[in-house]
Design an enzyme around this catalytic site. Structure first.
Site, PDB file in Angstrom:
ATOM      1  N   ILE A  18       0.459  -1.169  -0.355  1.00 32.17           N
ATOM      2  CA  ILE A  18      -0.059   0.307   0.217  1.00 32.17           C
ATOM      3  C   ILE A  18       0.936   1.308  -0.098  1.00 32.17           C
ATOM      4  CG2 ILE A  18      -1.877   1.594   1.712  1.00 32.17           C
ATOM      5  CD1 ILE A  18      -2.744  -1.773   1.685  1.00 32.17           C
ATOM      6  N   ASP A  65      13.689   2.423  10.750  1.00 29.22           N
ATOM      7  CA  ASP A  65      13.051   1.439  11.818  1.00 29.22           C
ATOM      8  C   ASP A  65      11.838   2.805  11.855  1.00 29.22           C
ATOM      9  OD1 ASP A  65      11.446   0.125  13.411  1.00 29.22           O
ATOM     10  OD2 ASP A  65      13.529  -0.303  14.649  1.00 29.22           O
ATOM     11  N   ASN A  92       1.742   3.919   7.314  1.00 30.20           N
ATOM     12  CA  ASN A  92       1.431   2.879   6.815  1.00 30.20           C
ATOM     13  C   ASN A  92       2.097   1.770   7.279  1.00 30.20           C
ATOM     14  OD1 ASN A  92       0.544   1.048   4.591  1.00 30.20           O
ATOM     15  ND2 ASN A  92       2.695   1.363   4.220  1.00 30.20           N
ATOM     16  N   SER A 143      -5.653   1.961   9.555  1.00 29.19           N
ATOM     17  CA  SER A 143      -5.357   0.735  10.247  1.00 29.19           C
ATOM     18  C   SER A 143      -5.801  -0.681   9.616  1.00 29.19           C
ATOM     19  CB  SER A 143      -6.916   2.003  11.549  1.00 29.19           C
ATOM     20  OG  SER A 143      -6.680   1.041  12.743  1.00 29.19           O
ATOM     21  N   TYR A 157      -1.855  -7.677  16.238  1.00 27.51           N
ATOM     22  CA  TYR A 157      -1.863  -6.358  15.662  1.00 27.51           C
ATOM     23  C   TYR A 157      -3.230  -5.590  15.439  1.00 27.51           C
ATOM     24  CZ  TYR A 157      -2.228  -5.311   9.783  1.00 27.51           C
ATOM     25  OH  TYR A 157      -2.497  -4.925   9.264  1.00 27.51           O
ATOM     26  N   LYS A 161      -4.182  -1.839  16.022  1.00 34.01           N
ATOM     27  CA  LYS A 161      -4.951  -1.153  14.650  1.00 34.01           C
ATOM     28  C   LYS A 161      -5.569  -0.506  15.247  1.00 34.01           C
ATOM     29  CE  LYS A 161      -2.039  -1.749  11.052  1.00 34.01           C
ATOM     30  NZ  LYS A 161      -1.490  -0.721  10.571  1.00 34.01           N
ATOM     31  N   THR A 192      -0.886  -7.681  -1.736  1.00 32.82           N
ATOM     32  CA  THR A 192       0.214  -6.783  -1.017  1.00 32.82           C
ATOM     33  C   THR A 192       1.366  -7.941  -1.277  1.00 32.82           C
ATOM     34  OG1 THR A 192       0.282  -7.044   0.715  1.00 32.82           O
ATOM     35  CG2 THR A 192      -0.841  -5.349   0.247  1.00 32.82           C
TER      36      THR A 192
END
Length: 257
Positions: A18, A65, A92, A143, A157, A161, A192
């Site tokens: 993305i 990073d 992102n 998100s 995760y 988010k 992706t």
């Protein structure tokens, strides 16, 4: 093709997926683009691809990073040195973890928080002085649709988010007086490079992978990275000048299915 003319945008996680799609579309719409990613080789490939695809593209990149606040400040400074200003920040960059909450270690939690949540905060902190100076700054944070719905096996995760949505709302309140808008995009299943390479490692073909998400959204397929990048572009542009604190679902209807 000039919705971003005269603007400078910094995109974290810009080496692929993305982020790379957003960088290419922003450049095509007239923006100067600063790509940030942990992978220098991916940055080189993506920057070269953008320059090849977009005549006169202005692209810089910086390997960092996102969990490191000092590197965030250096990345922003690099972009400002190159292009003189900063108008848009796209948060992102992200990492994944597939541990169940019952099994996840403190170290796994810290790693996820460091990239997915604190990483975004690092770039907001580093970028806000420049965005305030621009007068009409925009922050768009990527998100996930799973920040607002449930599943198993991705608790670390999804929790980070969800935290990004709270961060976005707070930024909208705090930065409105400085002319800065803050919004979030919640993608659904997006095809992706990460998913393609992961499938290949498991012996799956691209055709098999494409068929796996046919029943988990109303539209019934994966999104392309560009289908998520265009809503990011809109929120970043002046076309969305009266939009702040919003959560835009870009998930093919997954979250209401």
């Amino acid at each position: 093709m000039n919705r971003m003319q005269g603007k400078v945008a910094l995109v974290t996680g810009g080496g692929a997926g993305i982020g790379a799609a957003a960088g290419r579309i922003f450049a095509a719409e007239g923006a100067a683009v600063v790509l940030v990613d942990l992978d220098p080789a991916a940055l080189d490939r993506t920057a070269a691809a953008i320059r090849s695809a977009v005549d006169g593209a202005r692209v810089e990149h910086y390997a960092a990073d996102v969990a490191d606040a000092e590197q965030a400040a250096l990345a922003v400074a690099h972009g400002v040195r190159a292009f003189g200003r900063l108008d848009v920040l796209v948060n992102n960059a992200a990492m994944r973890n597939y541990a169940a909450v019952a099994d996840a270690t403190p170290q796994e939690w810290q790693a996820m928080l460091g990239v997915n949540l604190v990483g975004a905060a690092n770039y907001c902190r580093a970028a806000l002085p420049e965005l305030r100076r621009a007068g009409r700054g925009s922050i768009v944070t990527v998100s996930s649709c799973y920040a607002v719905t449930g599943r198993k096996g991705m608790g670390l995760y999804d929790a980070t988010k969800a935290g990004l949505l709270a961060l976005t709302r707070t930024l909208a309140f705090e930065e409105a007086a400085h002319g800065i808008r803050a919004n979030a995009v919640c993608p659904g299943s997006t095809l992706t490079d990460f998913h393609i390479e992961r499938a290949k490692a498991k012996g799956k073909s691209l055709e098999q992978l494409r068929g796996e998400r046919s029943d988990n959204s109303l539209i019934g397929r994966w999104a392309s990275p560009e289908e998520v990048a265009y809503p990011i572009l809109w929120l970043a542009s002046d076309e969305a000048s009266f939009v702040t604190g919003a959560t835009l679902m870009v998930d093919g209807g997954l979250s209401i299915k």
